[in-house]
Design a protein around this motif. Structure first.
Motif: not given
Length: 130
Positions: A42-48, A78-80, A85-88, A107-111
C-alpha cells in the motif's frame, strides 16, 4: 505496565522505559508491513500512508494475539529515508496513533526493506497480563 520517564535525560516524545508486571505474557510481534490483504504494498512512495497501514496491520496482529495497542511496551520503527524529514513524517503518524501511550521507541533510517515499494516497517513488543 507502566511507562517510566527520566528527569535526568533530555525531554523526549516517548517514555524512556516500560515496566511489565510479573506474570505477563510477552508478545514479540513480527515487523508490521504496509501490505494489503492481497499481499500488495500500500501507499507506494508515501511514507505517511505506509505508516498508517503498518499500524492498522499491527493492531490487527495484536488483536489476533489477544492484545491491544495499549499493551505495547516498545517499538522499533524502520524507515527507508533520505532525509531526517522522512523519519519525522513517519514518527508523526506513529506518535499520533499511540497518543498518550507513548512507549519507548527507536526510529531508524535504513536503506532498504523487504517488499517491493516498502518504505516503513514497525516492530513491537507487547505484554498481556494472564
Amino acid at each position: 505496565m507502566s511507562l517510566l520517564r527520566s528527569g535526568s535525560l533530555a525531554e523526549a516524545p516517548y517514555a524512556y522505559a516500560a515496566s511489565v508486571p510479573g506474570g505477563s505474557r510477552l508478545l514479540f510481534m513480527a515487523g508490521a508491513c504496509p501490505l494489503r490483504p492481497d499481499g500488495s504494498t500500500a501507499g507506494a512512495g508515501d511514507r505517511g500512508e505506509q505508516a498508517r497501514v503498518c499500524l492498522d496491520n499491527l493492531v490487527q496482529a495484536l488483536d489476533d494475539a489477544g492484545a491491544e495497542l495499549t499493551d505495547v511496551v516498545s517499538t522499533r520503527v524502520l524507515v527507508v529515508a533520505e532525509t531526517r524529514a522522512d523519519l519525522v513524517a513517519v514518527w508523526d503518524v506513529v506518535s499520533e496513533r499511540f497518543g498518550a501511550h507513548d512507549v519507548p521507541s527507536t526510529l531508524v533510517g535504513v536503506s532498504l526493506l523487504g517488499y517491493p515499494d516498502q518504505l516503513v516497517e514497525i516492530e513491537a513488543v507487547a505484554a498481556v497480563a494472564d
